[in-house]
Write an enzyme that holds these catalytic residues in place. Structure first.
Site, short mmCIF file in Angstrom:
data_model
loop_
_atom_site.label_atom_id
_atom_site.label_comp_id
_atom_site.label_asym_id
_atom_site.label_seq_id
_atom_site.Cartn_x
_atom_site.Cartn_y
_atom_site.Cartn_z
N GLY A 250 0.96 -1.17 0.10
CA GLY A 250 -0.10 0.03 0.07
C GLY A 250 0.89 1.25 0.02
N ASP A 251 1.84 1.25 0.82
CA ASP A 251 2.84 2.52 0.87
C ASP A 251 3.53 2.42 -0.55
OD1 ASP A 251 2.16 2.55 3.33
OD2 ASP A 251 3.81 1.09 4.10
#
Length: 308
Positions: A250-251
């Site tokens: 996600g990052d």
């Protein structure tokens, strides 16, 4: 330059176990310790992509010194504000195809430390074009702190990408960030009702867009992500890959979005980079890492389709 904010960083400790035996001794021969926190994952991925990136946030104690040394060793530019408290540890146990996490709360930030950060942040905004903020707020800061940072960036016409959850997200949206990224669970928590189908997700995203957020991205896991920009929705879908670890994907998506936006690309192109970076990270054992040599070839495998 892309400015990444990690207000509650950590030393991330990843323990690779064949089995997790509850209430027994577990021995581990494979441990990875990383300068962590969601924003530093974003930073490392951008560094892998050879982007111009600088990290900031709060650091304190011996754990803070470890993170500084790790960033220096990696050649990552940074300007963190020193605090009296100790930067936290976070533990991820990888076992039987599962991931169990234990996250420390972290230090409490004083009013003086928060003011010192705001002064440093305003100085760094002069050099930045895009700002990313990822993860939780440390204790001591008001829930509206992200909103304050977004408003500072807005006054300088900097595009602010926000990736957080809970009250920090609800308050942050009030500052009208350029982009927010959330997963389906975070979307449900934010709007207060279940969303399962593509049509339900789209209806919820349109509702969020009324708050003034320009670009909304909803991560759909292995299925890719939905993007909504200027009244138009689209879905990007990555190919099926053999995932090694989804930690930090996600990052990495935020990193890809920032990378594309910083280059002045269209929303669809920026989200294609987001899906590329997120998937490439899942193919690596290291958290917040991608193989730069695969970016352009892998990006061609991403499909984009419009959503009615």
């Amino acid at each position: 330059m892309i400015l990444t904010l990690t207000l509650n960083p950590a030393i991330d400790m990843n323990y690779q176990l064949d089995h997790l035996n509850i209430d027994q001794v577990n021995r581990c021969g494979h441990v990875i310790k990383t300068a962590g926190g969601k924003g530093l994952n974003v930073t490392r991925v951008l560094k892998c992509a050879e982007a111009d990136v600088l990290a900031t946030g709060f650091l304190g104690g011996k754990t803070g010194e470890f993170i500084t040394e790790e960033l220096d060793h990696a050649g990552i530019k940074h300007h963190f504000v020193s605090i009296s408290g100790n930067t936290r540890h976070c533990l991820a146990l990888m076992h039987e195809g599962n991931q169990t996490e234990i996250l420390e709360d972290g230090p409490s930030i004083s009013e003086e430390e928060a003011d010192a950060f705001l002064k440093e942040y305003d100085r760094l905004l002069e050099q930045a074009t895009v700002v990313t903020a990822s993860g939780s707020l440390p204790k001591g800061l008001k829930k509206s702190f992200y909103q304050q940072l977004i408003e500072h960036a807005g006054r300088k016409n900097r595009k602010f990408l926000l990736d957080t959850s809970g009250e920090s997200l609800k308050e942050g949206i009030k500052g009208a960030p350029y982009l927010i990224k959330l997963n389906q669970d975070e979307l449900v928590a934010l709007i207060g009702k279940e969303v399962n189908t593509e049509a339900e997700i789209l209806a919820s995203v349109k509702q969020l867009a009324e708050t003034g957020v320009k670009f909304i991205v909803v991560s759909l896991g292995k299925k890719g992500a939905m993007g909504f920009f200027d009244g138009h929705a689209f879905i990007v879908e990555p190919p099926i890959v053999k995932a090694v670890s989804a930690v930090g994907s996600g990052d990495s998506m935020i990193a890809g979005l920032a990378y594309g936006i910083d280059k002045g690309l269209t929303p669809e192109e920026a989200l294609t980079y987001g899906a590329t970076f997120g998937t490439l990270n899942a193919m690596e054992a290291r958290t917040g890492y991608i193989d730069q040599t695969q970016i352009e070839s892998f990006k061609k495998k991403i499909t984009v389709r419009a959503v009615d």
